[in-house]
Design an enzyme around this catalytic site. Structure first.
Site, PDB file in Angstrom:
ATOM      1  N   SER A 133      -6.770  42.745   1.379  1.00 19.61           N
ATOM      2  CA  SER A 133      -8.054  42.342   1.932  1.00 19.61           C
ATOM      3  C   SER A 133      -8.528  41.056   1.278  1.00 19.61           C
ATOM      4  CB  SER A 133      -9.082  43.455   1.686  1.00 19.61           C
ATOM      5  OG  SER A 133     -10.385  43.018   1.982  1.00 19.61           O
ATOM      6  N   PRO A 139     -14.981  39.603  -8.377  1.00 16.00           N
ATOM      7  CA  PRO A 139     -15.135  40.970  -8.905  1.00 16.00           C
ATOM      8  C   PRO A 139     -16.460  41.617  -8.478  1.00 16.00           C
ATOM      9  CG  PRO A 139     -14.612  39.407 -10.671  1.00 16.00           C
ATOM     10  CD  PRO A 139     -14.858  38.604  -9.450  1.00 16.00           C
ATOM     11  N   ASP A 140     -17.458  40.770  -8.133  1.00 12.11           N
ATOM     12  CA  ASP A 140     -18.777  41.300  -7.738  1.00 12.11           C
ATOM     13  C   ASP A 140     -18.899  41.475  -6.225  1.00 12.11           C
ATOM     14  OD1 ASP A 140     -19.683  41.289 -10.395  1.00 12.11           O
ATOM     15  OD2 ASP A 140     -20.095  39.145 -10.278  1.00 12.11           O
ATOM     16  N   LYS A 155      -6.674  46.865  -5.384  1.00 11.20           N
ATOM     17  CA  LYS A 155      -5.731  46.273  -4.421  1.00 11.20           C
ATOM     18  C   LYS A 155      -5.047  45.062  -5.051  1.00 11.20           C
ATOM     19  CE  LYS A 155      -7.863  47.537   0.055  1.00 11.20           C
ATOM     20  NZ  LYS A 155      -6.738  48.288   0.643  1.00 11.20           N
TER      21      LYS A 155
END
Length: 253
Positions: A133, A139-140, A155
């Site tokens: 994806s 990361p946020d 992932k």
């Protein structure tokens, strides 16, 4: 006469995986299709053929029969967050999501995908296509907050494991998935989530499925990782030349 390559689609009961499986079956002059699903119910849903295996990717032993003797693996398994009951859109606010016990992204998208990659390596596969994806550079990203699952982080960890494996790979980081017809849009490839800054960040599932299969045909798709989206229907030129599409990609991860 050379025998046809055997291609296993995991997550074949899912909305995108079932399209890949169906497309492979339609090309029986090019490929021998196999599917892996988690339940007998999923197997029946996609036709219940003998080439569909039932196994649990979190249990490495259970997927060995499906992987034995394959040439290529297409990974379409993913954790799926569920909406907590009781959400009423008329009251405003946002729905809350959760993952079922044992079905968190860490177990499905990391351990489950690692198990598949390991089994495929042991079986001697020649290529692995992994569908991930967009959004993994952040990361946020809101998707990571769904059910506190950090889905994009896990992932990404599986993608890195595949890229480090030495097996020829194609990592497809799809944009927002649409249940629309495939083959009628211009497809766009990018890297590092650049496409998320544009207004073209969605793609029909059928087009993702087609790219998975086209990636098996061209050397230009190997050792590549890319973001994939599409222009809105009716703008641009529908993508037909997949070799040219893959040739645009320079990123290995």
């Amino acid at each position: 006469m050379a025998s046809l390559p055997t291609v296993l689609v995991t997550g074949a009961g899912g909305r995108t995986g079932s399209i890949v499986y169906k497309k492979l079956k339609e090309r029986s002059d090019q490929y021998v299709a196999r599917g892996l699903v988690r339940t007998q119910e999923s197997k029946e849903k996609i036709g219940g053929a003998e080439d569909v295996f039932v196994g649990d990717i979190r249990d490495a032993e259970s997927i060995i029969p499906a992987v034995q003797g394959i040439d290529t693996l297409i990974i379409l398994t993913s954790a799926v967050p569920k909406m907590k009951p009781g959400f009423d859109p008329s009251q405003g606010g946002r729905p809350e999501f959760y993952y079922e016990d044992g079905a968190f992204p860490e177990q499905v998208d990391w351990i489950g995908q690692k198990n598949q990659i390991d089994a495929a390596m042991a079986s001697g596969v020649k290529q692995i296509v992994l569908v991930g994806s967009m959004g993994g550079t952040n990361p946020d990203h809101p998707l990571n907050r769904l059910g506190n699952g950090n889905i994009l982080i896990w992932k990404r960890k599986a993608e890195q494991y595949l890229a480090d494996s030495g097996i020829p790979y194609t990592i497809i980081r799809a944009g927002g998935l649409l249940d629309k017809d495939g083959g009628i849009r211009e497809l766009l490839v990018g890297k590092d989530d650049e496409l998320l800054q544009t207004d073209t960040k969605t793609i029909p599932r059928a087009d993702v499925a087609e790219v998975c299969i086209q990636a098996l045909q061209y050397e230009e798709a190997k050792f590549k990782a890319f973001d994939l989206a599409s222009k809105p229907e009716g703008t641009g030129t529908p993508t037909k030349d997949f070799k040219a599409l893959f040739s645009q990609i320079t990123a290995r991860f």
